[in-house]
Scaffold this motif. Structure first.
Motif, PDB file in Angstrom:
ATOM      1  N   THR A  81       0.865  -1.196   0.000  1.00 40.11           N
ATOM      2  CA  THR A  81       0.000   0.000   0.000  1.00 40.11           C
ATOM      3  C   THR A  81       0.892   1.233   0.000  1.00 40.11           C
ATOM      4  O   THR A  81       2.003   1.215   0.544  1.00 40.11           O
ATOM      5  N   ASP A  84      -0.729   7.658   2.922  1.00 41.71           N
ATOM      6  CA  ASP A  84      -0.729   8.040   4.331  1.00 41.71           C
ATOM      7  C   ASP A  84      -2.166   8.157   4.810  1.00 41.71           C
ATOM      8  O   ASP A  84      -2.968   8.912   4.238  1.00 41.71           O
ATOM      9  N   GLU A  85      -2.486   7.435   5.863  1.00 44.72           N
ATOM     10  CA  GLU A  85      -3.851   7.406   6.358  1.00 44.72           C
ATOM     11  C   GLU A  85      -4.303   8.786   6.823  1.00 44.72           C
ATOM     12  O   GLU A  85      -3.568   9.500   7.514  1.00 44.72           O
ATOM     13  N   SER A 229      -9.202   7.520   4.105  1.00 50.29           N
ATOM     14  CA  SER A 229      -9.386   6.960   5.434  1.00 50.29           C
ATOM     15  C   SER A 229      -8.204   6.052   5.785  1.00 50.29           C
ATOM     16  O   SER A 229      -7.156   6.102   5.138  1.00 50.29           O
ATOM     17  N   ARG A 230      -8.428   5.194   6.772  1.00 42.95           N
ATOM     18  CA  ARG A 230      -7.367   4.273   7.203  1.00 42.95           C
ATOM     19  C   ARG A 230      -7.339   3.040   6.305  1.00 42.95           C
ATOM     20  O   ARG A 230      -8.206   2.844   5.461  1.00 42.95           O
ATOM     21  N   ARG A 231      -6.334   2.181   6.530  1.00 47.61           N
ATOM     22  CA  ARG A 231      -6.250   0.911   5.820  1.00 47.61           C
ATOM     23  C   ARG A 231      -7.193  -0.088   6.483  1.00 47.61           C
ATOM     24  O   ARG A 231      -7.090  -0.352   7.681  1.00 47.61           O
ATOM     25  N   TYR A 232      -8.098  -0.643   5.707  1.00 46.27           N
ATOM     26  CA  TYR A 232      -8.988  -1.670   6.229  1.00 46.27           C
ATOM     27  C   TYR A 232      -8.425  -3.070   6.030  1.00 46.27           C
ATOM     28  O   TYR A 232      -8.942  -4.038   6.587  1.00 46.27           O
ATOM     29  N   THR A 250     -10.016   0.868   1.496  1.00 44.59           N
ATOM     30  CA  THR A 250     -10.116   2.129   2.227  1.00 44.59           C
ATOM     31  C   THR A 250     -11.252   2.934   1.603  1.00 44.59           C
ATOM     32  O   THR A 250     -11.939   2.445   0.699  1.00 44.59           O
TER      33      THR A 250
END
Length: 478
Positions: A81, A84-85, A229-232, A250
């Protein structure tokens, strides 16, 4: 000599007699003059009449115009990935990579199948040329056989040859004819081989395009510009792709511009409809009326935008009409999900009658004010009120602005008494909203424009087009 107690009793009697004499004397003196009424003093003022626009207030919620769930289009192992979240990403930025090796192998296999199909086409073309050549040869043989048969028949008529020679010549002619049919069959077979090879080439090309696309899809890129958003899911996981149930990697939401949704009740909706029909305020369906927005911790309404959408029906569950505004959000302060205060023009510009709220009395369901006539007599006037504007209450009916109303001392007056007045002037409070507005011009619209219809697609097909009033379509006649 008197005792102390007797002395005290005589003193008390003297004081009592003196008190009675004083009271009687005062009573006689007061009763000899009529009472003088004390005038009640109140403060009065004329209602303020000024041009305003009523700004209706709603509670709205911000929402992103574009909200994307980033999912893979192909399945495979998540190799890496690259974001940056919680940061901003641009459309086209690389977000993740899926293991590309299986897709490269499929691409190479598709190219090999294309080469094989190309070779088959070359072979089919060779067979076709060979069949054409063979047909030319058998055509010559058939011509020769026809001539020989014709010559032998003439000789037989002169009895120069035997019947056996005629039979042999006819047999040769039939063989040449059969060879022609065989040559034609080979030509058709060669043509079929060419068509098959060409179809195989097109299939191979399509497979290559699909393989190229799948190889491209292993690079997952941001479809829009916005905040990620964040990494799911993390590297090393096997993810599925290509369906609505694909693995969620994400999410991304856009920030500029941003939508604000709010709900208006039936009363407000009907008010807007009637104002539009009367020509006092244009409908937000037809024009882009301006709006002003404030966050929960802000003073005034520093953010401005315009109406963007009004729904097509009342919500049967809430009895409200959904509206939507759009704001530029250049500083990106407005964040999806926040509650805001939204002000929308609730009227056209008109001359309103304004008075302080403190000058209004309440009697159960009625609102009233005290009006002073030319003789200084107090009269009770029932009024109908509206919202607050410029720190004052709007009066819908009951006052025209020429009256003098009691603004201070309401607790001391009642209808029918005469009062002594002192005048004051009602002053408006500066407003954060303008006293006039015009719809936002088209060059300043923030709304998306309708996409152009691609070539080859009709805007309205005949079978879906509604008939004009009073006419019948061909289908109706049938």
């Amino acid at each position: 000599m008197k005792s102390y107690s007797e002395f005290m009793w005589q003193a008390a009697g003297f004081v009592t007699s003196a008190s009675l004499f004083f009271v009687v004397g005062c009573t006689q003196e007061v009763s000899s003059k009529p009472p003088v009424p004390v005038a009640i003093k109140v403060t009065v003022a004329k209602p303020l009449v000024m041009p305003i626009v009523e700004w209706d207030e709603y509670t709205g919620r911000l929402d992103a115009i574009d909200s994307v769930e980033v999912r893979a289009r192909v399945s495979g192992y998540l190799e890496s990935t690259h974001f940056d979240e919680g940061q901003m990403v641009q459309s086209g930025d690389l977000l993740a990579i899926i293991d590309q090796r299986p897709f490269k192998a499929e691409h190479n296999a598709a190219k090999a199948r294309l080469e094989e199909a190309t070779a088959r086409l070359a072979e089919a073309n060779s067979l076709y040329k060979q069949a054409i050549a063979e047909k030319s040869d058998v055509n010559a043989q058939l011509t020769l056989a026809d001539r020989r048969l014709d010559r032998v028949k003439r000789l037989f008529a002169r009895k120069a040859v035997t019947k056996e020679e005629i039979d042999v010549t006819e047999s040769e002619q039939l063989q040449a004819t059969a060879a022609i049919e065989a040559a034609n069959a080979k030509i058709e077979s060669a043509k079929a081989g060419i068509a098959t090879a060409q179809a195989a080439i097109e299939t191979a090309k399509a497979n290559i395009e699909s393989a190229v696309l799948n190889l491209k899809y292993t690079q997952i890129r941001a479809p829009i510009t916005g905040r990620i958003s964040r990494r799911y899911v993390t590297e090393g996981n096997l993810i599925s792709g290509g369906t609505s149930l694909s693995t969620l990697i994400t999410t991304i939401v856009s920030l500029k511009p941003i939508h604000c949704y709010f709900d208006a009740n039936e009363h407000d909706f009907l008010k807007y409809v009637r104002l539009a029909r009367e020509g006092k305020r244009a409908s937000s369906r037809d024009v882009k009326n301006p709006v002003y927005v404030a966050l929960i911790d802000e003073q005034g309404y520093p953010h401005n935008g315009h109406m963007d959408f009004v729904d097509n029906r009342i919500d049967v569950n809430t009895g409200t009409m959904r509206g939507r505004a759009i704001l530029a959000n250049e500083d990106e302060l407005l964040t999806p999900g926040l509650f805001v205060k939204l002000r929308l023009p609730g009227s056209g510009r008109y001359d309103a009658v304004l008075i302080p709220d403190s000058a209004i009395g309440s009697d159960q369901s009625e609102k009233f004010v005290y009006v002073i006539d030319e003789q200084g007599v107090v009269n009770r006037r029932v009024i109908s009120t509206g919202p607050i504007s410029h720190g004052l209450r709007i009066i819908r009916s009951g006052l025209d602005g020429s009256e003098e109303i009691v603004t201070r001392g309401l607790q001391r007056v009642y209808p029918g008494i005469t009062v002594e007045t002192s005048n004051e002037t009602i002053e408006p409070v500066a407003s954060d909203l303008p006293d006039n507005y015009v719809p936002v011009p088209k060059e300043k619209w923030l709304s998306r424009t309708m996409a152009k219809i691609p070539k080859g697609i009709e805007a309205n097909a005949e079978r879906y087009r509604l008939p004009q009033s009073g006419t019948n379509t061909k289908a109706d006649k049938e």
